[in-house]
Design a protein around this motif. Structure first.
Motif, mmCIF file in Angstrom:
data_model
loop_
_atom_site.group_PDB
_atom_site.id
_atom_site.type_symbol
_atom_site.label_atom_id
_atom_site.label_comp_id
_atom_site.label_asym_id
_atom_site.label_seq_id
_atom_site.Cartn_x
_atom_site.Cartn_y
_atom_site.Cartn_z
ATOM 1 N N UNK A 324 0.852 -1.193 0.000
ATOM 2 C CA UNK A 324 0.000 0.000 0.000
ATOM 3 C C UNK A 324 0.882 1.234 0.000
ATOM 4 N N UNK A 325 0.452 2.276 -0.670
ATOM 5 C CA UNK A 325 1.109 3.575 -0.558
ATOM 6 C C UNK A 325 0.767 4.140 0.813
ATOM 7 N N UNK A 326 1.733 4.528 1.617
ATOM 8 C CA UNK A 326 1.432 4.991 2.985
ATOM 9 C C UNK A 326 0.578 6.252 2.977
ATOM 10 N N UNK A 327 -0.246 6.376 4.013
ATOM 11 C CA UNK A 327 -1.086 7.563 4.136
ATOM 12 C C UNK A 327 -0.248 8.806 4.441
ATOM 13 N N UNK A 328 0.793 8.643 5.226
ATOM 14 C CA UNK A 328 1.693 9.744 5.559
ATOM 15 C C UNK A 328 2.985 9.576 4.757
ATOM 16 N N UNK A 357 -3.889 8.011 -5.750
ATOM 17 C CA UNK A 357 -3.431 9.206 -6.472
ATOM 18 C C UNK A 357 -2.949 10.297 -5.517
ATOM 19 N N UNK A 358 -3.720 10.594 -4.467
ATOM 20 C CA UNK A 358 -3.324 11.664 -3.550
ATOM 21 C C UNK A 358 -2.091 11.282 -2.741
ATOM 22 N N UNK A 359 -2.053 10.052 -2.246
ATOM 23 C CA UNK A 359 -0.930 9.636 -1.408
ATOM 24 C C UNK A 359 0.375 9.578 -2.187
ATOM 25 N N UNK A 360 0.331 9.122 -3.416
ATOM 26 C CA UNK A 360 1.569 9.020 -4.188
ATOM 27 C C UNK A 360 2.092 10.404 -4.549
ATOM 28 N N UNK A 361 1.200 11.362 -4.759
ATOM 29 C CA UNK A 361 1.649 12.734 -5.030
ATOM 30 C C UNK A 361 2.403 13.304 -3.829
ATOM 31 N N UNK A 362 1.923 13.015 -2.618
ATOM 32 C CA UNK A 362 2.610 13.491 -1.409
ATOM 33 C C UNK A 362 3.986 12.855 -1.269
ATOM 34 N N UNK A 363 4.072 11.573 -1.578
ATOM 35 C CA UNK A 363 5.355 10.872 -1.462
ATOM 36 C C UNK A 363 6.361 11.435 -2.458
#
Length: 544
Positions: A324-328, A357-363
């Motif tokens: 999973x892409x982490x939430x943080x 989409x949102x989490x991967x942008x943050x990473x």
């Protein structure tokens, strides 16, 4: 490159370090150890896996070499966010303090372990206390611990403390310790809340920042795998393909939820892969046993939640898989930091779906680079659908709801079978209520026979027959007791013979009434073939 011999450590500590196989210090160790030896506060910011544990353990041992411990009053306190990290710190302390002339004592206070064993160590006195915040405060509130003798306070993985909600506990621990003490504060990232904490409690700290916060090590090759669907079965299929294609030595698979950790581990085992789960819901013995098996090479794949992402020193992990892409976004840095440690190279792969989409942008914004994309060929992932069994659909609550519906339908069908239409199972014979007994004549010698509903004795079940016989026996017992003459006492009045005659007459009337009922073939429904005694009693004049 800085040698440990240049950092001002004692020969005993240097020998212990050399025995572990290290001769060259990491950047955080080279800068933090000399400052910590002077007694100043240290604010260390470094990537995970850069040797922060030794950066505070070695100077702490050096400063505690002189002095003695007192019961329930440790001289040094190390706070760690998780049990696994606290256990790792205790192992490092034991390893590096082995060569001291006066052996330092220590105690590990973590959950999942008996209070009594920990209290025995506290009563004997320890130099160093290594604990998680919750268990430390539990001992304090039980009156088993005093923090007024703490000279050195270490906070490790402070940003993880923030994520786990431990900041109020950390503030309380700071206030329970003496104002004059040395604080060694380490974190991989510096969120605003952590910055506020350092300004409040640290006294003019020396800031040591060996790398930009939340940056990944150059020894880790990062890759992503993009899937056209978010279906869990498609993700598990992609994960197995990555594991098989990479030819891994060992690896850690990270999931966002504890329930998903168990599902992924079970799926890997079902397909013949050596995998086990570790997360916060498992008991401490299971967690430690699983980690030991992974460290020793007996376990190839470790499926973990973020409880294992911080500070675990497993030096030779070849691969990290982000199921999973982490939430943080900061958790991504800590997850992949399990590989590429101590100068070795590692690989990190992350599965990305449209839902991420949102989490991967943050990473990507945090790490400042675009990982190389890996394409899995030969499988149409969009056609893979996870179709759970009917008994799993909707979760436990829905399953319980279906059970209630089935029970309700079964009861309704049973009620229909008892209806008047005669369909289904034959109805059980209902007991008929005796009709109201008409008033008796004042001078009648026998009570009027009540009208009752007729019922066939053959329809009685075995249980009803047995129950009726029992009641009949009790009724007979009462009747015979009433009819039996009583032995007069010496103090009995002179009219005793007249009373005895009345009792015999009453008993004879009841017996003749019962005989007539038996001969007439009219049983009282609900009482067997005998008439109960209370129905045979004569009524007075004018009573009904």
């Amino acid at each position: 490159m800085t040698e440990f011999s240049e950092l001002g450590l004692s020969p005993e500590i240097l020998q212990a370090v050399f025995n572990t196989g290290y001769t060259t210090a990491t950047p955080i160790q080279a800068e933090a150890i000399p400052v910590a030896l002077t007694g100043k506060d240290v604010l260390g910011i470094a990537q995970t896996g850069t040797g922060k544990t030794a950066a505070f353990t070695l100077p702490m041992i050096e400063r505690l070499a002189s002095g003695r411990s007192r019961a329930r009053m440790p001289r040094a306190l190390v706070i760690a966010p998780t049990r696994e990290l606290a256990d790792q710190v205790s192992a490092s302390f034991e390893r590096y303090s082995a060569g001291q002339a006066r052996k330092l004592s220590w105690a590990l206070l973590i959950g999942g372990v008996s209070f009594s064993d920990q209290e025995l160590k506290l009563d004997r006195g320890v130099d160093v206390l290594i604990a998680t915040p919750g268990r430390l405060l539990d001992h304090f509130e039980r009156g088993k611990l005093l923090l007024t003798g703490v000279q050195i306070l270490v906070v490790d993985e402070a940003d993880r403390m923030l994520d786990m909600g431990f900041i109020p506990d950390i503030e309380r621990i700071f206030k329970l310790t003496p104002p004059k003490k040395q604080i060694l504060f380490f974190s991989a990232t510096m969120p605003p809340e952590i910055t506020r904490l350092t300004k409040q409690f640290l006294n003019d700290p020396v800031r040591i920042e060996v790398a930009k916060p939340a940056t990944t090590a150059e020894t880790i090759a990062q890759h992503i795998v993009r899937l056209p669907t978010s279906d869990p079965k498609a993700k598990r299929t992609a994960l197995r393909m990555l594991i098989e294609n990479e030819g891994i030595k060992n690896g850690i698979v990270f999931c966002n939820r504890k329930s998903e950790v168990d599902i992924v581990a079970k799926s890997l085992r079902t397909h013949g892969l050596d995998a086990a789960a570790i997360h916060g819901d498992l008991d401490q013995q299971t967690r430690m046993r699983t980690l030991d098996a992974f460290r020793n090479g007996d376990l190839k794949l470790l499926c973990a939640s973020d409880v294992a992402a911080r500070g675990l020193d497993i030096p030779d992990v070849s691969h990290v898989f982000n199921y999973d892409v982490p939430h943080h976004a900061e958790d991504y840095v800590h997850r992949i930091g399990r590989t590429g440690r101590a100068g070795k190279f590692g690989r990190a792969l992350m599965i990305v779906t449209p839902a991420d989409a949102k989490n991967i942008d943050k990473v990507l914004k945090l790490i400042g680079k675009e990982p190389e994309e890996v394409v899995l060929e030969g499988v149409d992932f969009s056609a893979i659908k996870d179709t759970p069994r009917d008994d799993r659909k909707g979760g436990r609550g829905a399953a319980r709801g279906r059970d209630r519906d089935r029970d309700r339908d079964r009861d309704r069908d049973r009620d229909r079978g008892r209806g008047r239409d005669g369909e289904g199972r034959p109805p059980r014979r209902e007991r008929a209520e005796p009709q109201a007994i008409e008033g008796h004549q004042a001078n009648s010698a026998e009570p009027t026979q009540p009208e009752v509903a007729q019922a066939s004795p053959e329809a009685d079940t075995g249980r009803e027959t047995q129950s009726r016989r029992s009641r009949s026996a009790r009724s007979d017992g009462r009747t015979s007791a009433d009819a039996a003459p009583r032995t007069p006492r010496t103090t009995e009045p002179t009219d005793a013979p007249a009373r005895k005659s009345r009792q015999e007459s009453s008993g004879n009337r009841r017996d003749s009434s019962q005989d007539e009922d038996r001969q007439g073939g009219k049983p009282i429904v609900g009482f067997g073939s005998d008439l109960p005694a209370f129905l045979t009693r004569p009524t007075g004049s004018g009573q009904k």
